[in-house]
Design a protein around this motif. Structure first.
Motif, PDB file in Angstrom:
ATOM      1  N   GLU A   1       0.765  -1.127   0.154  1.00  0.00           N
ATOM      2  CA  GLU A   1      -0.139  -0.093  -0.186  1.00  0.00           C
ATOM      3  C   GLU A   1       0.746   1.158  -0.041  1.00  0.00           C
ATOM      4  O   GLU A   1       0.591   2.281  -0.944  1.00  0.00           O
ATOM      5  N   GLY A   2       1.938   1.210   0.680  1.00  0.00           N
ATOM      6  CA  GLY A   2       2.977   2.291   0.954  1.00  0.00           C
ATOM      7  C   GLY A   2       3.502   2.468  -0.619  1.00  0.00           C
ATOM      8  O   GLY A   2       3.610   3.803  -0.946  1.00  0.00           O
ATOM      9  N   ALA A   3       3.881   1.538  -1.150  1.00  0.00           N
ATOM     10  CA  ALA A   3       4.459   1.705  -2.607  1.00  0.00           C
ATOM     11  C   ALA A   3       3.682   2.203  -3.569  1.00  0.00           C
ATOM     12  O   ALA A   3       3.855   2.910  -4.467  1.00  0.00           O
ATOM     13  N   ILE A   4       2.283   1.796  -3.630  1.00  0.00           N
ATOM     14  CA  ILE A   4       1.357   1.853  -4.572  1.00  0.00           C
ATOM     15  C   ILE A   4       1.041   3.521  -4.270  1.00  0.00           C
ATOM     16  O   ILE A   4       0.936   4.499  -5.224  1.00  0.00           O
ATOM     17  N   LYS A   5       0.839   3.952  -3.085  1.00  0.00           N
ATOM     18  CA  LYS A   5       0.564   5.250  -2.654  1.00  0.00           C
ATOM     19  C   LYS A   5       1.804   6.168  -3.196  1.00  0.00           C
ATOM     20  O   LYS A   5       1.712   7.576  -3.769  1.00  0.00           O
ATOM     21  N   ALA A   6       3.139   5.771  -2.975  1.00  0.00           N
ATOM     22  CA  ALA A   6       4.172   6.503  -3.394  1.00  0.00           C
ATOM     23  C   ALA A   6       4.241   6.610  -4.895  1.00  0.00           C
ATOM     24  O   ALA A   6       4.521   7.706  -5.509  1.00  0.00           O
ATOM     25  N   ALA A   7       4.045   5.613  -5.583  1.00  0.00           N
ATOM     26  CA  ALA A   7       3.946   5.486  -7.204  1.00  0.00           C
ATOM     27  C   ALA A   7       2.853   6.505  -7.682  1.00  0.00           C
ATOM     28  O   ALA A   7       2.828   7.268  -8.607  1.00  0.00           O
ATOM     29  N   GLN A   8       1.529   6.468  -6.776  1.00  0.00           N
ATOM     30  CA  GLN A   8       0.520   7.498  -7.325  1.00  0.00           C
ATOM     31  C   GLN A   8       0.946   9.015  -7.204  1.00  0.00           C
ATOM     32  O   GLN A   8       0.601   9.757  -8.059  1.00  0.00           O
ATOM     33  N   GLY A   9       1.741   9.235  -6.012  1.00  0.00           N
ATOM     34  CA  GLY A   9       2.055  10.554  -5.957  1.00  0.00           C
ATOM     35  C   GLY A   9       3.046  10.957  -6.942  1.00  0.00           C
ATOM     36  O   GLY A   9       2.851  12.130  -7.475  1.00  0.00           O
ATOM     37  N   TYR A  10       3.990  10.017  -7.375  1.00  0.00           N
ATOM     38  CA  TYR A  10       5.042  10.513  -8.460  1.00  0.00           C
ATOM     39  C   TYR A  10       4.430  10.436  -9.682  1.00  0.00           C
ATOM     40  O   TYR A  10       4.499  11.409 -10.612  1.00  0.00           O
ATOM     41  N   LEU A  11       3.248   9.545  -9.960  1.00  0.00           N
ATOM     42  CA  LEU A  11       2.496   9.659 -11.200  1.00  0.00           C
ATOM     43  C   LEU A  11       1.854  10.965 -11.429  1.00  0.00           C
ATOM     44  O   LEU A  11       1.608  11.782 -12.562  1.00  0.00           O
TER      45      LEU A  11
ATOM     46  N   PHE B   1       2.444  13.940  -9.789  1.00  0.00           N
ATOM     47  CA  PHE B   1       3.526  14.932 -10.221  1.00  0.00           C
ATOM     48  C   PHE B   1       4.023  15.112 -11.695  1.00  0.00           C
ATOM     49  O   PHE B   1       3.812  16.207 -12.253  1.00  0.00           O
ATOM     50  N   PHE B   2       4.404  13.843 -12.024  1.00  0.00           N
ATOM     51  CA  PHE B   2       4.861  13.772 -13.462  1.00  0.00           C
ATOM     52  C   PHE B   2       3.736  14.239 -14.324  1.00  0.00           C
ATOM     53  O   PHE B   2       3.917  14.713 -15.507  1.00  0.00           O
TER      54      PHE B   2
ATOM     55  N   VAL C   1       3.047  17.850 -14.225  1.00  0.00           N
ATOM     56  CA  VAL C   1       3.988  18.496 -15.016  1.00  0.00           C
ATOM     57  C   VAL C   1       3.738  18.379 -16.504  1.00  0.00           C
ATOM     58  O   VAL C   1       4.037  19.330 -17.271  1.00  0.00           O
ATOM     59  N   ALA C   2       3.511  17.159 -16.850  1.00  0.00           N
ATOM     60  CA  ALA C   2       3.203  16.992 -18.482  1.00  0.00           C
ATOM     61  C   ALA C   2       2.188  17.755 -18.860  1.00  0.00           C
ATOM     62  O   ALA C   2       2.288  18.363 -19.842  1.00  0.00           O
ATOM     63  N   LEU C   3       0.907  18.163 -18.108  1.00  0.00           N
ATOM     64  CA  LEU C   3      -0.178  18.859 -18.316  1.00  0.00           C
ATOM     65  C   LEU C   3       0.119  20.045 -18.555  1.00  0.00           C
ATOM     66  O   LEU C   3      -0.180  20.841 -19.483  1.00  0.00           O
ATOM     67  N   HIS C   4       0.985  20.782 -17.688  1.00  0.00           N
ATOM     68  CA  HIS C   4       1.279  22.103 -17.846  1.00  0.00           C
ATOM     69  C   HIS C   4       2.108  22.431 -18.980  1.00  0.00           C
ATOM     70  O   HIS C   4       2.144  23.453 -19.489  1.00  0.00           O
ATOM     71  N   THR C   5       3.237  21.345 -19.133  1.00  0.00           N
ATOM     72  CA  THR C   5       3.960  21.775 -20.215  1.00  0.00           C
ATOM     73  C   THR C   5       3.294  21.885 -21.751  1.00  0.00           C
ATOM     74  O   THR C   5       3.621  22.579 -22.268  1.00  0.00           O
ATOM     75  N   PHE C   6       2.374  20.567 -21.919  1.00  0.00           N
ATOM     76  CA  PHE C   6       1.343  20.647 -22.982  1.00  0.00           C
ATOM     77  C   PHE C   6       0.751  22.130 -23.152  1.00  0.00           C
ATOM     78  O   PHE C   6       0.639  22.493 -24.036  1.00  0.00           O
ATOM     79  N   VAL C   7       0.033  22.488 -22.133  1.00  0.00           N
ATOM     80  CA  VAL C   7      -0.545  23.905 -22.242  1.00  0.00           C
ATOM     81  C   VAL C   7       0.173  24.922 -22.342  1.00  0.00           C
ATOM     82  O   VAL C   7      -0.024  25.896 -23.330  1.00  0.00           O
ATOM     83  N   MET C   8       1.390  25.011 -21.890  1.00  0.00           N
ATOM     84  CA  MET C   8       2.481  25.884 -22.093  1.00  0.00           C
ATOM     85  C   MET C   8       2.912  26.196 -23.718  1.00  0.00           C
ATOM     86  O   MET C   8       2.702  27.227 -24.147  1.00  0.00           O
TER      87      MET C   8
END
Length: 327
Positions: free
Chosen positions: A106-116, A118-119, A122-129
Motif C-alpha cells: 500500500e505504501g509503495a502504491i501510494k508513493a507511485a501514485q504521488g509520483y505519477l 506529479f509527473f 508537469v506533463a499537463l502544464h508543459t503541454f498547455v504552455m
C-alpha cells in the motif's frame, strides 16, 4: 488560477521564440510547420541536455553495479525476512496473507501514485504552455487584426498595445539570452573550481552541470539552486568521507551563489532585457515579481512593469490634460 503561471510562461516562450519563427516563416511553409520547428529549436537543446544527463546517469549506475556487485547481492538478505521468495513462487496468494507485506504494498502504491500525479501535472502544464506558445506564434496576426478592426486602427489603445508588444519581445528575448549567458558563467566557474580542486575531491562533470545550471533558471520556485545545492552537498559529503579539505566545498558554494546565482540574476538579466527601459526598474521587476507572485513572477513582473510604463508614457498625458480642462 493554478494555470496562471503556465499561461505567463507560455507567453514568455512565445516572445522568446518569435524572432526565430519570423525568420523561418519566410522559408518554411505552411505557418503551422514553421511554428512547430521554431518551438523544437527552442526545446531541442533542453531535450538534448536531458538525454545527455540520462546517459551519464546510466553510465554511472552501470559503473557502480560493476564495482559493487556485493551490495546488490545483499538485497535478497534484506528482503528475505519479509517475503519468502520461494514460497511466493509456489503459492502467489501467500504474499497477501502477510499484513506487513500488504502495508508495504500500500505504501509503495501510494508513493507511485504521488509520483505519477506529479509527473502527470508537469506533463499537463508543459503541454498547455507549448500549446499557448504554438497558437500565439501561428495566429497572433489574426488576434491583432481582430482587435484593430474592433476598436479602430488609430485608437490610442492600439498604439499602447503595440508598444507593450515591442518591449515584451525585447525583455523576453533578453531573458532567454541571459539563461544562455548564465549557463556559460556556470561552465567557467565549475571548470575553474575543478581545475584548482585538491586531490581526492573534484567537481563531477562540470560541463554537464554547467549546462544544467543554465536550464535550471526556469525551474519553478528555486531556480538554479536545484542544481548547485545538491552539488555542493555532494562535495561536502566527499570531503568528509575521504578526509579531504572542507575549504573546497565552502568556496564552491560561496562562489557559485555569488557569481552564478545572485549577480547574474540581478544585473545580467536586467542588462540584456532593459532595452529602452530603465535597468534599475527592470531589476526591481524581476526581484519584486518573484517575491510577490512566486516563480512565474519572474516573467509576470516585467509584464506589469512594461504595461505601467507604456500607459504612463502614452495614455496618462492625455488623461492628465483632460483632467486639467475640468478643473
Amino acid at each position: 488560477y493554478s494555470f496562471i503561471g503556465t499561461f505567463v510562461f507560455g507567453v514568455f516562450v512565445y516572445y522568446a521564440v518569435r524572432p526565430v519563427y519570423r525568420r523561418l516563416r519566410t522559408r518554411i511553409r505552411p505557418p503551422t510547420l514553421a511554428a512547430m520547428v521554431s518551438l523544437l529549436v527552442f526545446a531541442f537543446p533542453a531535450l538534448l541536455l536531458l538525454a545527455y544527463a540520462s546517459a551519464i546517469g546510466l553510465q554511472e549506475l552501470n559503473s557502480y553495479i560493476a564495482a559493487h556487485p556485493d551490495s546488490f547481492q545483499q538485497l535478497e538478505s534484506v528482503v528475505a525476512p519479509y517475503v519468502d521468495v520461494a514460497s511466493v513462487v509456489r503459492d502467489p496468494q501467500s504474499i497477501l496473507s502477510s499484513s506487513d507485506t500488504l502495508a508495504a504494498l500500500e505504501g509503495a502504491i501510494k508513493a507511485a501514485q504521488g509520483y505519477l500525479g506529479f509527473f502527470g501535472s508537469v506533463a499537463l502544464h508543459t503541454f498547455v504552455m507549448f500549446t499557448i506558445a504554438f497558437y500565439l506564434l501561428r495566429d497572433d496576426y489574426k488576434l491583432a487584426g481582430w482587435f484593430r478592426d474592433s476598436v479602430g486602427g488609430d485608437a490610442c489603445v492600439v498604439g499602447v498595445l503595440e508598444d507593450i508588444d515591442d518591449h515584451l519581445e525585447t525583455l523576453f528575448v533578453g531573458n532567454f539570452i541571459s539563461i544562455v549567458a548564465l549557463g556559460t558563467i556556470a561552465l567557467v566557474v565549475y571548470n575553474g573550481m575543478d581545475f584548482i580542486s585538491p586531490p581526492g575531491i573534484s567537481v563531477p562533470y562540470p560541463f554537464l552541470f554547467g549546462l544544467l545550471t543554465g536550464v535550471g533558471t526556469i525551474v519553478p520556485g528555486i531556480g538554479i539552486k536545484v542544481i548547485y545545492y545538491p552539488l555542493a552537498a555532494y562535495l561536502f559529503a566527499v570531503a568528509v568521507v575521504a578526509g579531504g579539505p572542507l575549504w573546497f566545498p565552502v568556496v564552491f558554494l560561496v562562489l557559485t551563489q555569488v557569481l552564478v546565482d545572485i549577480v547574474p540574476d540581478i544585473f545580467l538579466r536586467s542588462y540584456f532585457s532593459a532595452g529602452e527601459l530603465n535597468m534599475g526598474l527592470v531589476m526591481l521587476a524581476y526581484v519584486i515579481g518573484s517575491i510577490a507572485f512566486g516563480w512565474w513572477g519572474v516573467f509576470f513582473g516585467p509584464i506589469m512593469l512594461v504595461t505601467v510604463i507604456v500607459v504612463g508614457r502614452q495614455a496618462f498625458p492625455d488623461l492628465a490634460m483632460q483632467f486639467r480642462s475640468f478643473r
